[in-house]
Scaffold this active site. Structure first.
Site, PDB file in Angstrom:
ATOM      1  N   ALA A 196       0.962  -1.284   0.084  1.00 46.57           N
ATOM      2  CA  ALA A 196       0.209  -0.065   0.060  1.00 46.57           C
ATOM      3  C   ALA A 196       0.791   1.169  -0.098  1.00 46.57           C
ATOM      4  O   ALA A 196       2.016   1.168   0.654  1.00 46.57           O
ATOM      5  CB  ALA A 196      -0.923   0.011   1.207  1.00 46.57           C
ATOM      6  N   PHE A 200       1.584   5.685   0.772  1.00 44.04           N
ATOM      7  CA  PHE A 200       1.301   6.436   1.933  1.00 44.04           C
ATOM      8  C   PHE A 200       0.208   7.355   1.839  1.00 44.04           C
ATOM      9  O   PHE A 200      -0.388   7.971   2.665  1.00 44.04           O
ATOM     10  CB  PHE A 200       2.503   7.314   2.306  1.00 44.04           C
ATOM     11  CG  PHE A 200       2.863   8.506   0.884  1.00 44.04           C
ATOM     12  CD1 PHE A 200       2.233   9.803   1.364  1.00 44.04           C
ATOM     13  CD2 PHE A 200       3.692   8.334  -0.167  1.00 44.04           C
ATOM     14  CE1 PHE A 200       2.363  10.671   0.401  1.00 44.04           C
ATOM     15  CE2 PHE A 200       3.797   9.381  -0.992  1.00 44.04           C
ATOM     16  CZ  PHE A 200       2.946  10.381  -0.773  1.00 44.04           C
ATOM     17  N   LYS A 221       1.328  -5.054   3.522  1.00 45.90           N
ATOM     18  CA  LYS A 221       2.610  -4.396   3.984  1.00 45.90           C
ATOM     19  C   LYS A 221       2.094  -2.983   3.596  1.00 45.90           C
ATOM     20  O   LYS A 221       1.919  -2.437   2.449  1.00 45.90           O
ATOM     21  CB  LYS A 221       3.720  -4.639   2.971  1.00 45.90           C
ATOM     22  CG  LYS A 221       5.101  -3.850   3.332  1.00 45.90           C
ATOM     23  CD  LYS A 221       5.906  -3.531   2.220  1.00 45.90           C
ATOM     24  CE  LYS A 221       5.789  -2.287   1.506  1.00 45.90           C
ATOM     25  NZ  LYS A 221       6.048  -1.099   2.413  1.00 45.90           N
ATOM     26  N   GLU A 274       5.575   2.338   5.049  1.00 42.45           N
ATOM     27  CA  GLU A 274       6.536   2.536   5.936  1.00 42.45           C
ATOM     28  C   GLU A 274       6.272   4.083   6.498  1.00 42.45           C
ATOM     29  O   GLU A 274       6.983   4.339   7.468  1.00 42.45           O
ATOM     30  CB  GLU A 274       7.897   2.048   5.547  1.00 42.45           C
ATOM     31  CG  GLU A 274       8.732   2.992   4.388  1.00 42.45           C
ATOM     32  CD  GLU A 274       8.367   2.388   2.985  1.00 42.45           C
ATOM     33  OE1 GLU A 274       9.343   2.693   2.241  1.00 42.45           O
ATOM     34  OE2 GLU A 274       7.344   1.830   2.878  1.00 42.45           O
ATOM     35  N   SER A 291       3.961   4.543  -7.018  1.00 45.98           N
ATOM     36  CA  SER A 291       4.812   5.232  -8.036  1.00 45.98           C
ATOM     37  C   SER A 291       5.166   4.374  -9.189  1.00 45.98           C
ATOM     38  O   SER A 291       5.146   3.098  -9.015  1.00 45.98           O
ATOM     39  CB  SER A 291       6.328   5.575  -7.466  1.00 45.98           C
ATOM     40  OG  SER A 291       7.342   4.782  -7.294  1.00 45.98           O
ATOM     41  N   CYS A 338      -3.374  10.145  -6.568  1.00 45.06           N
ATOM     42  CA  CYS A 338      -2.922   9.706  -8.054  1.00 45.06           C
ATOM     43  C   CYS A 338      -4.341  10.165  -8.774  1.00 45.06           C
ATOM     44  O   CYS A 338      -4.159  10.025 -10.269  1.00 45.06           O
ATOM     45  CB  CYS A 338      -2.875   8.250  -8.095  1.00 45.06           C
ATOM     46  SG  CYS A 338      -4.571   7.330  -7.443  1.00 45.06           S
ATOM     47  N   GLU A 346       5.056  13.701 -12.945  1.00 45.10           N
ATOM     48  CA  GLU A 346       3.889  13.620 -11.997  1.00 45.10           C
ATOM     49  C   GLU A 346       4.451  14.329 -10.701  1.00 45.10           C
ATOM     50  O   GLU A 346       5.442  14.011 -10.002  1.00 45.10           O
ATOM     51  CB  GLU A 346       3.540  12.273 -11.521  1.00 45.10           C
ATOM     52  CG  GLU A 346       2.358  12.318 -10.617  1.00 45.10           C
ATOM     53  CD  GLU A 346       2.086  10.674 -10.155  1.00 45.10           C
ATOM     54  OE1 GLU A 346       0.809  10.874  -9.892  1.00 45.10           O
ATOM     55  OE2 GLU A 346       2.818  10.068 -10.197  1.00 45.10           O
TER      56      GLU A 346
END
Length: 553
Positions: free
Chosen positions: A199, A201, A225, A228, A278, A333, A434
């Protein structure tokens, strides 16, 4: 592992009232206003090790201290840059153990009838609603977005959970009787096994909820996951899923960075990977996971365009673009990051600049704030660099948000104020990359809708696009000719509801099966087809060396 019989489910539901009090000690949503301090207290009470400040993994329904791998990733409050805690890289041995537990749990979970798996989701959606404030507060603490935007993050994920409550029709197979004498054929969907999610942030609740609820309701087990940078919401979501009745081992959390990603891509027991993030990471995960025989769906980067036609409602359109471009500090996004003005709508940029100036920048917990901080100082520096370079390459900057340290009360925050770039060429860095910040790139104006369509179709990304017009004919032409997977007509952020699927295309996706909806169920299941022959006469020929045609000669 406990199988969810109706009696077990009832007993477990009766236990929730006392069990939930340990999580919901700030009160049900609507009763409290989250603060940074209250969210830190929640984290420390449950999943942050009190002595080391290290986030725990979630294994077999419990927060478990991670084995020391020697590598950690710091989690900061983006508004203050104060350290919240440290996310460990899950060691190889611990990761293998987590997956082994998920494999064991799968053998029982896949046999639980789908209607009972749906009942877990029914309870789960209730618990998410009751804990929305806590989930939103954790998102604001670690991500920085405003509480209102964080609640939207939770709600859009909740809608997928609601879809999982009625997943049975999506799991139906097909059958046809009498395809030959005494022969029938049936196909049905089976779960894959252990699935995994990686996943991002920017949506700490929504994206995990795009993944594991459908996966587990389809009969799989799941290893998540989280990012972080923003793990807290996933920790609470996992614990609420257990309290809703999800058996031990069905949902696990393995923290980490690239080493954990590599373990997910390469572990032979993991059958499918869902990823949002990304382009660089997504391309790597798709290639590495596919190389190791896994099904991979990866939602990647975007460059979403808004097209303005002169017949659009000017005030409503300007307001929509300001919100879609600068909301969540542009860290979506599906943010409308690029504006294509047709004809005299170039004049509307002044209105957009004025609307952007009126937005309030500040900490996400503060009342009245519209734009929060970026996720990290690195993101802030990157956005500043792109604005600097865009100006050097000829872009005008009618609204410059590169001020540093001028948000009252937050001298160390990662803030970039709303920024508008104008007359940007398609060769400019601001168009090519982007930006993922509160920056609206207004490309050089065009004269016709046809030119706008040609410009957008030449962009490698295909996530979303919006057209603002009052002309049905223009809207129909645009809808049928544009090369983007999600189209909004007077809708600035056209993210489909969960009864559909998220359908970005071109360089915005890798893998050919989309997230949530029918596609999501298809991704987490595989078809098995059974052909049966029940002859009436025991002497009936059942076949031989000749290729069966399943029909009479």
């Amino acid at each position: 592992m406990k199988i969810l019989t109706p009696v077990f489910a009832l007993k477990q539901a009766l236990r929730q009232k006392s069990a939930l009090s340990s999580v919901r000690h700030f009160g049900a949503s609507g009763d409290v206003v989250p603060t940074a301090d209250s969210m830190m207290a929640l984290s420390k009470e449950h999943w942050l090790d009190s002595s080391t400040g290290v986030y725990k993994n979630y294994v077999k329904g419990s927060f478990v201290e991670a084995q020391d791998s020697g590598t950690f990733h710091s989690v900061f409050n983006p508004a203050t840059n104060e350290l919240i805690g440290k996310v460990p890289d899950t060691s190889d041995a611990e990761f293998d153990s987590i997956v082994a537990k998920a494999q064991t749990a799968f053998e029982d979970w896949k046999t639980v009838p789908v209607q009972q798996r749906q009942r877990v989701m029914l309870e789960y959606q209730r618990l998410i609603r009751e804990n929305t404030n806590e989930l939103a507060g954790l998102i604001t603490l670690e991500n920085g977005k405003t509480i209102a935007d964080a609640k939207g993050d939770v709600f859009r994920g909740l809608e997928v959970v609601e879809t999982a409550c009625q997943a049975a029709p999506l799991l139906l197979g097909d059958s046809l009787a009498g395809i030959a004498t005494n022969i029938d054929c049936i196909s049905y969907r089976e779960p894959l096994g252990v699935c995994a999610g990686i996943a991002p942030f920017n949506f700490p609740a929504m994206i995990p909820l795009w993944m594991f609820p459908l996966a587990v309701t389809a009969g799989n087990t799941f290893v998540l996951k989280p990012s972080e940078k923003t793990p807290g919401a996933s920790m609470l979501l996992a614990d609420l899923a257990t309290k809703a009745g999800l058996p031990e081992g069905v949902l696990s959390i393995a923290h980490g960075g690239k080493s954990t990603v590599d373990n997910i891509c390469r572990h032979p027991a993991i059958k499918a990977i869902s990823f949002v993030g990304s382009n660089a990471a997504g391309e790597y995960i798709h290639e590495e996971g596919s190389k190791h025989g896994k099904r991979v769906q990866a939602n990647l980067g975007a460059k979403n365009h808004a097209v303005l036609l002169p017949d659009a409602s000017r005030d409503a359109t300007v307001k929509a673009i300001v919100g879609a471009a600068f909301g969540a500090a542009g860290q979506r996004c599906m943010a409308l990051s690029t504006l294509v003005c047709v004809g005299k709508t170039q004049e509307w940029i002044d209105d957009i600049v004025q609307g952007a100036k009126e937005l309030t920048v500040g900490g996400g917990f503060d009342v009245g704030v519209d734009v929060g901080p970026l996720i990290s100082t690195q993101s802030q520096e990157r956005v500043h660099h792109i604005i600097d370079q865009a100006a050097k390459e000829g872009a005008q900057v009618p609204l410059d948000g590169r001020q540093k340290g001028n948000v009252e009360g937050y001298p160390n925050g990662n803030f970039v104020h709303p920024t508008v770039l104008a007359n940007v060429s398609t060769e400019n860095i601001a168009y090519r990359e982007e930006i993922f910040g509160p920056v609206l790139t207004c490309v050089e104006p065009v004269d016709t809708l046809e030119e706008a369509i040609q410009l957008i179709n030449g962009n490698p990304y295909g996530n979303g696009v919006a057209l603002f017009t009052s002309s049905g004919a223009a809207a129909r032409k645009f809808t049928h000719e544009i090369q983007a997977g999600q189209v909004g007509i007077n809708v600035p952020i056209p993210v489909p509801l969960p009864m559909f699927s998220f359908t970005g295309n071109k360089a915005s996706i890798r893998g050919d099966i989309n997230f949530y909806g029918k596609s999501g169920v298809q991704f987490y299941t595989q078809l098995k087809t059974v052909t049966t022959n029940w002859p009436v006469d025991e002497n009936t020929d059942l076949g031989g060396v000749i290729m069966p045609t399943m029909g009479k000669k």
